[in-house]
Scaffold this motif. Structure first.
Motif, PDB file in Angstrom:
ATOM      1  N   ILE A 156     -18.327 -42.581  95.736  1.00 48.01           N
ATOM      2  CA  ILE A 156     -19.604 -42.764  96.580  1.00 48.01           C
ATOM      3  C   ILE A 156     -20.913 -42.658  95.650  1.00 48.01           C
ATOM      4  N   LYS A 159     -20.997 -45.914  93.521  1.00 50.40           N
ATOM      5  CA  LYS A 159     -20.642 -47.415  94.377  1.00 50.40           C
ATOM      6  C   LYS A 159     -22.006 -48.272  93.831  1.00 50.40           C
ATOM      7  N   ASP A 172     -27.133 -52.190  93.993  1.00 48.41           N
ATOM      8  CA  ASP A 172     -26.457 -51.337  95.049  1.00 48.41           C
ATOM      9  C   ASP A 172     -27.345 -51.615  96.087  1.00 48.41           C
ATOM     10  N   GLY A 175     -25.687 -50.466 100.918  1.00 42.77           N
ATOM     11  CA  GLY A 175     -25.712 -49.029 101.370  1.00 42.77           C
ATOM     12  C   GLY A 175     -24.301 -48.474 101.349  1.00 42.77           C
ATOM     13  N   PHE A 176     -23.871 -47.880 102.551  1.00 40.85           N
ATOM     14  CA  PHE A 176     -22.285 -47.500 102.546  1.00 40.85           C
ATOM     15  C   PHE A 176     -21.539 -48.253 103.426  1.00 40.85           C
ATOM     16  N   SER A 177     -21.409 -49.645 103.200  1.00 45.90           N
ATOM     17  CA  SER A 177     -20.625 -50.616 103.455  1.00 45.90           C
ATOM     18  C   SER A 177     -19.125 -50.126 103.096  1.00 45.90           C
ATOM     19  N   LEU A 178     -18.261 -49.929 103.936  1.00 45.68           N
ATOM     20  CA  LEU A 178     -16.734 -49.678 103.636  1.00 45.68           C
ATOM     21  C   LEU A 178     -16.231 -50.726 102.532  1.00 45.68           C
ATOM     22  N   SER A 181     -19.069 -52.349  99.348  1.00 44.69           N
ATOM     23  CA  SER A 181     -19.748 -51.441  98.358  1.00 44.69           C
ATOM     24  C   SER A 181     -18.570 -50.784  97.874  1.00 44.69           C
ATOM     25  N   LEU A 537     -15.551 -48.658  99.317  1.00 41.12           N
ATOM     26  CA  LEU A 537     -16.015 -47.206  99.709  1.00 41.12           C
ATOM     27  C   LEU A 537     -15.104 -46.386 100.602  1.00 41.12           C
ATOM     28  N   TRP A 538     -14.058 -47.545 101.183  1.00 44.11           N
ATOM     29  CA  TRP A 538     -13.096 -46.829 102.143  1.00 44.11           C
ATOM     30  C   TRP A 538     -12.145 -46.061 101.510  1.00 44.11           C
ATOM     31  N   SER A 540     -12.562 -43.991  99.387  1.00 45.11           N
ATOM     32  CA  SER A 540     -12.939 -42.360  99.095  1.00 45.11           C
ATOM     33  C   SER A 540     -12.650 -41.909 100.247  1.00 45.11           C
TER      34      SER A 540
END
Length: 564
Positions: A156, A159, A172, A175-178, A181, A537-538, A540
């Motif tokens: 995380i 990323k 970057d 954002g928190f795109s699974l 990112s 990111l998924w 993690s």
């Protein structure tokens, strides 16, 4: 610096002395000396305890042992920090190889190994059998925490945007795109993950008698597993010693392939025909015309300056290579007469040799004719990607070490201080965990599984997270390589200490659920990280879920199905 290093230790000793007579039993006078007044919590907590080394404070009360676990845990954290700092100073002076490959990994696992050793080395066999669960809890907890909680956190924190199946350095924006990112690592990190998965082999060997429901071969299985574990440990250290050499050879090969594809592609663009005939042989007529076009001096030879004019525009900067290096590679492969110039026959033979090498690459199209440019372009792109994922560090500026003698002294003192603290306070920490377990009824395994890894591995965790936050492939590779390496040392060095302890003291190996948890986590994460180099990111979330699942699995298997 050393004032700062010693200050926390002095403060802790002062605090421990101050609370010695107020919060903790002196271990001798029992009830009359207990001024914490926790009678209402449990009357059983008023029993006496045995002081470590005859003077360190101890207690049978729950709150008193919480305080001791915090104090001794922080001291183990300091030991790990000093060992880590001393190792970095030593590496700065002596570089990788023997120091980086053998000495530093052992020092990194030293606090864990100390705790495992003291958990069963003293007392009667029955007492050691009871206390050794602290060592197994620490071994399992350290392994699981590093490649679940810390691994996911680094993913995380580090990323970057993923494009074309690779994370882009320092970018970057998603954002928190699974899926859009994540992080990318080099090929050596994948190798480290593979080694981590293989390092669980001794666990399988020592577990065989339980799987076969045999009681006669358990002691022998421990010995065999110990031998295998030590063999793998030596092999791993040798790999670490020679790995920089292996990496340099691999990088040299990739750069060579990049030059081959670039030069051939450049020649093909300048040629007035195909470089190869329909049968795949070199097209002599076209190559002779090329030679004549490159030979600006018309003396029948290609000089270094003429070769340098040829390689301009091949985008050598992508692999940290300049024109002079490319010219040297051309001379080495083409100049068979070693007269520092290339004749026409040498030029034709050299191009033919490189075309054969290009056909032997993994490029999808290898036939002569219209596809010649395509397979050369594919080979060029493949070499560029391979170089990127090999993590070449030649563009990193390396500063000279100032005052190496002072740094060497500082490194030795930090290593000695860390080793002494780990050796002295490992036993009191194990005692505090066992006393807290007795006072609360919580199994010591779960205390050591959850709490102790944060003390012994916190410096590695903080270092990994800091490196990951730099958001580069190189820093991510270093981060995850350190995590995989720490787990490998747990599975080899710490397990070797544990197996030697079990074998020497004649203890019973009864840790089926703990072994299963280590196997599941190491194999899942090891195989997963060895077959891919980019982690969205998924991934993690998968790592995070493995931590509570490990705790639940041990509890269910031990206390519902009675495995231990």
């Amino acid at each position: 610096m050393f004032v700062k290093a010693y200050l926390p230790l002095l403060i802790l000793l002062i605090i421990s002395g101050a609370v010695y007579g107020r919060f903790i039993s002196d271990g001798v006078h029992g009830r009359d000396s207990d001024v914490l007044r926790l009678d209402r919590i449990s009357a059983a907590e008023e029993s006496t305890c045995e002081q470590s080394y005859g003077f360190l404070p101890c207690t049978k009360t729950a709150l008193g042992n919480v305080f001791l676990i915090i104090v001794y845990g922080y001291l183990m954290f300091l030991a790990a920090t000093y060992l880590s700092s001393g190792s970095e100073f030593l590496l700065e002076i002596l570089g990788p190889g023997l120091i980086g490959g053998l000495f530093l990994p052992v020092l990194g696992a030293l606090p864990d190994a100390m705790l495992i050793l003291v958990s069963g080395i003293s007392g009667s066999t029955a007492a050691a059998q009871s206390q050794v669960s602290v060592g197994m809890g620490l071994l399992a907890g350290s392994t699981v925490m590093l490649i679940t909680v810390i691994w996911g956190t680094c993913c995380i924190v580090g990323k970057c945007d993923i494009q074309n199946s690779a994370a882009i350095d320092l970018k970057d924006t998603k954002g928190f795109s699974l899926t859009g990112s994540g992080v990318s690592t080099d090929v050596w990190t994948s190798h480290a993950a593979t080694i981590m998965a293989v390092s669980v082999a001794p666990f399988l060997v020592v577990q065989l008698p339980q799987l076969l429901h045999s009681t006669s071969g358990r002691h022998l299985a421990v010995l065999i597993a110990l031998i295998i574990s030590l063999t793998l440990l030596v092999s791993y250290c040798l790999y670490q010693v020679f790995q920089p050499w292996i990496q340099r050879r691999r990088l040299a090969y990739v750069k060579h392939k990049h030059v081959i594809s670039g030069v051939l592609k450049h020649l093909r663009m300048r040629a007035l025909g195909r470089l190869c005939t329909d049968q795949g042989a070199p097209n002599i007529e076209v190559l002779e015309k090329l030679f004549k076009a490159i030979d600006e001096s018309e003396d029948g030879y290609l000089s270094r300056s003429e070769l340098k004019a040829l390689v301009v525009g091949i985008r050598l900067e992508e692999i940290n290579l300049n024109e002079n290096d490319a010219v040297e590679k051309l001379m080495k492969d083409f100049d068979t007469s070693h007269d520092q110039r290339i004749e026409k026959s040498e030029f034709i033979a050299g191009v033919a040799k490189w075309l054969n090498e290009a056909r032997g690459s993994k490029a999808p199209s290898i036939e002569a004719g219209p596809d010649t440019m395509k397979y050369l372009a594919d080979m060029h792109e493949e070499a560029r990607r391979e170089h990127h994922f090999l993590g070449d560090q030649n563009d990193e500026s390396v500063e000279a070490v100032e005052n190496p003698r002072s740094i060497a002294i500082k490194a030795v003192l930090l290593l000695l201080l860390g080793t002494v603290i780990a050796a002295v306070f490992a036993d009191p920490l194990v005692d505090a965990v066992n006393n807290f377990s007795s006072a609360t009824g919580i199994p010591s395994f779960f205390i050591s599984f959850i709490v102790l890894p944060f003390a012994t591995n916190s410096s590695e965790a903080v270092s990994a997270i800091i490196f990951a936050s730099r958001k580069k492939l190189r820093s991510a590779s270093l981060t995850f390589s350190e995590l995989y390496g720490a787990v490998t040392m747990n599975n080899l060095l710490c397990l070797s200490v544990f197996l030697a302890l079990v074998y020497a003291r004649g203890l019973t190996w009864d840790f089926s659920s703990e072994v299963l948890v280590i196997l599941i986590v190491c194999v899942v994460m090891g195989v997963f990280a060895s077959v891919r180099s980019t982690f969205p990111l998924w991934t993690s979330l998968v790592a995070f879920l493995l931590y509570p699942l490990s705790l639940v699995l041990v509890y269910v298997l031990d206390y519902k199905f009675g495995w231990s």
